[in-house]
Enzyme design. Structure first.
Site, mmCIF file in Angstrom:
data_model
loop_
_atom_site.group_PDB
_atom_site.id
_atom_site.type_symbol
_atom_site.label_atom_id
_atom_site.label_comp_id
_atom_site.label_asym_id
_atom_site.label_seq_id
_atom_site.Cartn_x
_atom_site.Cartn_y
_atom_site.Cartn_z
ATOM 1 N N MET A 1 -3.847 -1.792 -1.263
ATOM 2 C CA MET A 1 -3.613 -1.422 0.135
ATOM 3 C C MET A 1 -2.143 -1.195 0.474
ATOM 4 O O MET A 1 -1.774 -1.096 1.637
ATOM 5 C CB MET A 1 -4.193 -2.493 1.072
ATOM 6 C CG MET A 1 -5.674 -2.682 0.927
ATOM 7 S SD MET A 1 -6.540 -1.121 1.224
ATOM 8 C CE MET A 1 -8.081 -1.494 0.434
ATOM 9 N N CYS A 2 -1.290 -1.108 -0.550
ATOM 10 C CA CYS A 2 0.137 -0.895 -0.331
ATOM 11 C C CYS A 2 0.410 0.567 0.006
ATOM 12 O O CYS A 2 -0.071 1.461 -0.681
ATOM 13 C CB CYS A 2 0.895 -1.266 -1.605
ATOM 14 S SG CYS A 2 2.054 -2.569 -1.362
ATOM 15 N N HIS A 3 1.220 0.774 1.037
ATOM 16 C CA HIS A 3 1.633 2.138 1.391
ATOM 17 C C HIS A 3 2.742 2.603 0.446
ATOM 18 O O HIS A 3 3.620 1.813 0.102
ATOM 19 C CB HIS A 3 2.197 2.177 2.813
ATOM 20 C CG HIS A 3 1.182 1.965 3.869
ATOM 21 N ND1 HIS A 3 0.769 0.707 4.248
ATOM 22 C CD2 HIS A 3 0.489 2.841 4.623
ATOM 23 C CE1 HIS A 3 -0.140 0.823 5.207
ATOM 24 N NE2 HIS A 3 -0.326 2.105 5.456
ATOM 25 N N MET B 1 6.160 -6.459 -1.049
ATOM 26 C CA MET B 1 5.345 -6.286 -2.258
ATOM 27 C C MET B 1 6.151 -5.633 -3.374
ATOM 28 O O MET B 1 5.967 -5.948 -4.547
ATOM 29 C CB MET B 1 4.082 -5.472 -1.960
ATOM 30 C CG MET B 1 3.105 -6.187 -1.035
ATOM 31 S SD MET B 1 2.665 -7.854 -1.577
ATOM 32 C CE MET B 1 1.942 -7.519 -3.174
ATOM 33 N N GLU B 2 7.075 -4.753 -3.014
ATOM 34 C CA GLU B 2 7.920 -4.107 -4.017
ATOM 35 C C GLU B 2 8.848 -5.121 -4.672
ATOM 36 O O GLU B 2 9.060 -5.077 -5.891
ATOM 37 C CB GLU B 2 8.703 -2.956 -3.378
ATOM 38 C CG GLU B 2 7.863 -1.730 -3.073
ATOM 39 C CD GLU B 2 6.928 -1.855 -1.875
ATOM 40 O OE1 GLU B 2 6.110 -0.939 -1.675
ATOM 41 O OE2 GLU B 2 7.000 -2.854 -1.120
ATOM 42 N N ASP C 1 7.015 -9.199 -23.033
ATOM 43 C CA ASP C 1 6.641 -8.169 -24.012
ATOM 44 C C ASP C 1 7.697 -8.017 -25.102
ATOM 45 O O ASP C 1 7.367 -7.902 -26.279
ATOM 46 C CB ASP C 1 6.422 -6.832 -23.308
ATOM 47 C CG ASP C 1 6.054 -5.731 -24.282
ATOM 48 O OD1 ASP C 1 5.076 -5.911 -25.039
ATOM 49 O OD2 ASP C 1 6.756 -4.699 -24.297
#
Length: 160
Positions: A74-76, A112-113, A127
């Protein structure tokens, strides 16, 4: 209770932010990756076979921030005006602390970013070092600061 991301049929929707004012927004997130002493020493010495771990993790974190709307449903998609990632090696705690600062001017937040940047940076470290240390643990990813927007500012007190 009214849910903001559910439509009239009870299904997921992306919130309409078109009527919101553009504001300057900033977010800071942190996290850590714990590892064996040998792993940290090899990162510091530059002897991890895949290359310069922190340089690659920095680029990975920035790419993660830019890709956030592709992996968080749901992130724009937003225009990121800045993203910086810092690393602090803690030999006593056997960890690398990660901090991501993100900025934008827009209608919706950039938290969120910042969180995604920290997560991807930590995953990139994992990794690159997994051949020497599969017991690494990623932890304590959290938002520590947010400014701008309708909900105002947020500040978390954190001891690292």
């Amino acid at each position: 209770m009214e849910f903001t991301h559910i439509n009239e049929q009870g299904r997921a929707k992306m919130v309409d932010v078109s009527k919101k004012e553009d504001t300057e927004r900033e977010a800071v997130a942190i996290g850590s990756i714990h590892m064996k002493r040998e792993t940290i020493e090899r990162i510091m010495e530059g002897t991890i076979k895949k290359g310069d771990v922190l340089s690659v993790a920095q680029v990975g974190g920035i790419m993660g921030a830019k890709s956030t709307p592709n992996i968080i449903p749901m992130c724009h998609p937003i225009n990121i005006s800045g993203c910086d990632i810092a690393f602090k090696i803690d030999l006593e705690g056997l960890k690398i602390d990660i901090e991501a600062k993100t900025k934008t001017v827009g209608k919706t937040g950039i938290e969120m970013e910042a969180l995604t940047a920290v997560s991807v940076a930590a995953l990139t470290i994992y990794d690159m070092c997994k051949a020497v240390d599969r017991e690494m643990t990623i932890s304590n990813i959290m938002l520590v600061k947010k400014s701008g927007g309708k909900s105002g500012d947020f500040q978390r007190n954190v001891d690292r």
